[in-house]
Write a protein that holds these residues in place. Sequence first.
Motif, PDB file in Angstrom:
ATOM      1  N   MET A  84       0.843  -1.191   0.000  1.00  0.00           N
ATOM      2  CA  MET A  84       0.000   0.000   0.000  1.00  0.00           C
ATOM      3  C   MET A  84       0.883   1.247   0.000  1.00  0.00           C
ATOM      4  O   MET A  84       1.884   1.305   0.698  1.00  0.00           O
ATOM      5  CB  MET A  84      -0.907   0.003   1.235  1.00  0.00           C
ATOM      6  N   SER A  85       0.515   2.229  -0.813  1.00  0.00           N
ATOM      7  CA  SER A  85       1.247   3.498  -0.842  1.00  0.00           C
ATOM      8  C   SER A  85       0.376   4.592  -0.232  1.00  0.00           C
ATOM      9  O   SER A  85      -0.836   4.608  -0.419  1.00  0.00           O
ATOM     10  CB  SER A  85       1.632   3.864  -2.282  1.00  0.00           C
ATOM     11  N   PHE A  86       1.020   5.510   0.486  1.00  0.00           N
ATOM     12  CA  PHE A  86       0.295   6.528   1.229  1.00  0.00           C
ATOM     13  C   PHE A  86       0.897   7.907   0.975  1.00  0.00           C
ATOM     14  O   PHE A  86       2.073   8.029   0.643  1.00  0.00           O
ATOM     15  CB  PHE A  86       0.350   6.226   2.729  1.00  0.00           C
ATOM     16  N   GLU A  87       0.067   8.940   1.200  1.00  0.00           N
ATOM     17  CA  GLU A  87       0.507  10.323   1.092  1.00  0.00           C
ATOM     18  C   GLU A  87       0.817  10.931   2.458  1.00  0.00           C
ATOM     19  O   GLU A  87       1.654  11.821   2.562  1.00  0.00           O
ATOM     20  CB  GLU A  87      -0.577  11.178   0.424  1.00  0.00           C
ATOM     21  N   THR A  88       0.122  10.480   3.505  1.00  0.00           N
ATOM     22  CA  THR A  88       0.184  11.153   4.804  1.00  0.00           C
ATOM     23  C   THR A  88       0.874  10.333   5.880  1.00  0.00           C
ATOM     24  O   THR A  88       1.064  10.827   6.992  1.00  0.00           O
ATOM     25  CB  THR A  88      -1.234  11.510   5.293  1.00  0.00           C
ATOM     26  N   LEU A  89       1.244   9.105   5.559  1.00  0.00           N
ATOM     27  CA  LEU A  89       1.869   8.245   6.557  1.00  0.00           C
ATOM     28  C   LEU A  89       2.696   7.171   5.876  1.00  0.00           C
ATOM     29  O   LEU A  89       2.591   6.950   4.668  1.00  0.00           O
ATOM     30  CB  LEU A  89       0.813   7.626   7.479  1.00  0.00           C
ATOM     31  N   SER A  90       3.522   6.522   6.661  1.00  0.00           N
ATOM     32  CA  SER A  90       4.240   5.336   6.203  1.00  0.00           C
ATOM     33  C   SER A  90       3.874   4.189   7.130  1.00  0.00           C
ATOM     34  O   SER A  90       3.484   4.399   8.285  1.00  0.00           O
ATOM     35  CB  SER A  90       5.750   5.565   6.197  1.00  0.00           C
ATOM     36  N   MET A  91       4.006   2.951   6.632  1.00  0.00           N
ATOM     37  CA  MET A  91       3.604   1.795   7.410  1.00  0.00           C
ATOM     38  C   MET A  91       4.614   0.676   7.243  1.00  0.00           C
ATOM     39  O   MET A  91       5.127   0.448   6.147  1.00  0.00           O
ATOM     40  CB  MET A  91       2.220   1.311   6.959  1.00  0.00           C
ATOM     41  N   GLU A  92       4.873  -0.027   8.328  1.00  0.00           N
ATOM     42  CA  GLU A  92       5.753  -1.182   8.301  1.00  0.00           C
ATOM     43  C   GLU A  92       5.140  -2.283   9.161  1.00  0.00           C
ATOM     44  O   GLU A  92       4.698  -2.023  10.289  1.00  0.00           O
ATOM     45  CB  GLU A  92       7.135  -0.812   8.834  1.00  0.00           C
ATOM     46  N   ASN A  93       5.097  -3.512   8.641  1.00  0.00           N
ATOM     47  CA  ASN A  93       4.607  -4.658   9.387  1.00  0.00           C
ATOM     48  C   ASN A  93       5.754  -5.611   9.668  1.00  0.00           C
ATOM     49  O   ASN A  93       6.507  -5.966   8.764  1.00  0.00           O
ATOM     50  CB  ASN A  93       3.530  -5.407   8.598  1.00  0.00           C
ATOM     51  N   ALA A  94       5.884  -6.027  10.933  1.00  0.00           N
ATOM     52  CA  ALA A  94       6.918  -6.993  11.287  1.00  0.00           C
ATOM     53  C   ALA A  94       6.540  -7.664  12.601  1.00  0.00           C
ATOM     54  O   ALA A  94       6.202  -6.980  13.582  1.00  0.00           O
ATOM     55  CB  ALA A  94       8.279  -6.315  11.423  1.00  0.00           C
ATOM     56  N   ASP A  95       6.566  -8.983  12.612  1.00  0.00           N
ATOM     57  CA  ASP A  95       6.359  -9.760  13.840  1.00  0.00           C
ATOM     58  C   ASP A  95       5.054  -9.420  14.549  1.00  0.00           C
ATOM     59  O   ASP A  95       5.008  -9.310  15.777  1.00  0.00           O
ATOM     60  CB  ASP A  95       7.535  -9.558  14.805  1.00  0.00           C
ATOM     61  N   GLY A  96       3.982  -9.228  13.766  1.00  0.00           N
ATOM     62  CA  GLY A  96       2.680  -8.960  14.357  1.00  0.00           C
ATOM     63  C   GLY A  96       2.482  -7.538  14.839  1.00  0.00           C
ATOM     64  O   GLY A  96       1.487  -7.236  15.513  1.00  0.00           O
ATOM     65  N   ILE A  97       3.416  -6.659  14.504  1.00  0.00           N
ATOM     66  CA  ILE A  97       3.330  -5.248  14.916  1.00  0.00           C
ATOM     67  C   ILE A  97       3.275  -4.373  13.672  1.00  0.00           C
ATOM     68  O   ILE A  97       4.153  -4.462  12.808  1.00  0.00           O
ATOM     69  CB  ILE A  97       4.524  -4.844  15.793  1.00  0.00           C
ATOM     70  N   CYS A  98       2.272  -3.538  13.580  1.00  0.00           N
ATOM     71  CA  CYS A  98       2.150  -2.558  12.493  1.00  0.00           C
ATOM     72  C   CYS A  98       2.593  -1.202  13.041  1.00  0.00           C
ATOM     73  O   CYS A  98       1.991  -0.683  13.984  1.00  0.00           O
ATOM     74  CB  CYS A  98       0.712  -2.481  11.999  1.00  0.00           C
ATOM     75  N   THR A  99       3.648  -0.652  12.462  1.00  0.00           N
ATOM     76  CA  THR A  99       4.172   0.641  12.889  1.00  0.00           C
ATOM     77  C   THR A  99       3.840   1.698  11.846  1.00  0.00           C
ATOM     78  O   THR A  99       4.206   1.564  10.681  1.00  0.00           O
ATOM     79  CB  THR A  99       5.696   0.575  13.089  1.00  0.00           C
ATOM     80  N   VAL A 100       3.136   2.727  12.267  1.00  0.00           N
ATOM     81  CA  VAL A 100       2.721   3.822  11.393  1.00  0.00           C
ATOM     82  C   VAL A 100       3.429   5.093  11.825  1.00  0.00           C
ATOM     83  O   VAL A 100       3.490   5.409  13.026  1.00  0.00           O
ATOM     84  CB  VAL A 100       1.190   4.018  11.446  1.00  0.00           C
ATOM     85  N   ARG A 101       3.964   5.816  10.852  1.00  0.00           N
ATOM     86  CA  ARG A 101       4.581   7.116  11.113  1.00  0.00           C
ATOM     87  C   ARG A 101       3.892   8.169  10.252  1.00  0.00           C
ATOM     88  O   ARG A 101       3.805   8.019   9.035  1.00  0.00           O
ATOM     89  CB  ARG A 101       6.079   7.079  10.812  1.00  0.00           C
ATOM     90  N   PHE A 102       3.386   9.218  10.880  1.00  0.00           N
ATOM     91  CA  PHE A 102       2.750  10.311  10.144  1.00  0.00           C
ATOM     92  C   PHE A 102       3.823  11.111   9.416  1.00  0.00           C
ATOM     93  O   PHE A 102       4.881  11.400   9.987  1.00  0.00           O
ATOM     94  CB  PHE A 102       1.959  11.208  11.081  1.00  0.00           C
ATOM     95  N   THR A 103       3.551  11.482   8.183  1.00  0.00           N
ATOM     96  CA  THR A 103       4.589  12.101   7.340  1.00  0.00           C
ATOM     97  C   THR A 103       4.211  13.500   6.870  1.00  0.00           C
ATOM     98  O   THR A 103       4.765  13.988   5.895  1.00  0.00           O
ATOM     99  CB  THR A 103       4.884  11.196   6.128  1.00  0.00           C
TER     100      THR A 103
END
Length: 250
Positions: free
Chosen positions: A1-20
Amino acid sequence: MSFETLSMENADGICTVRFTRAQAGNAINAAFIAELSAVVDACAAADGPSVLVLHGSAEVFCAGGDFQATAASDVVEDPAPLYELWQRLATGPFIAIACVRGRVNAGGVGLVAACDIVLAESTASFALSELLFGLFPACVLPFLVRRVGVQKAHYLTLSTQAISAAQALEWGLADGVADPVEDALRKHLLRLRRLNKAAVGGYKAHMAGLAGLEAAKPAALAANRTMFSDPAIRAGIRRYVAERKFPWED
């Protein structure tokens, strides 16, 4: 998925979102709501991540609603998608964690209050500025009251003043304070990432019935629509965006 306002990373059952949108104070606009909603949908799936971690930028977690977008249009945005996003954070079958650095304002407080766990650095601050513009945080309040109680939410709304991370911890708006905030996050994830997702979902569904967020929704949305339809309020917002002057200033 591509985003304009955030970035996302999934690893080991954890979704990490960073607002951009740091240059815009990570303000909430339609794209932000749609994109974070898509992430929440993915986390809510049975095979989705069991933990969702939200990060802002170093100086601001989220400055609230996007006044630039409000000033540029005569269309009154429907508040329902934002309320429903917060409601799904509060009730979804995953653990939502806000990692807060810097400033949190207005709708940003709603976003934080909707999360299950709020971890903050000592320099973080939290404020509701809506009354400065003739508004009040109608959609924020059901989530904030759930965390800090009626009087503290009332005080934050009336004072329009920021409280510190230490005060937020004392009041229950934050659940932990650490520098850097990642230290507290790592300690929490040791156990949180191992909790059974179905059990978390059942527990949060049970808690949703106690919190009354659905019952509060119609009045919150109606109040928001009424305020943002007021021409005088919208004119004050446009003036603030253009001149950085509050409505009462000459």
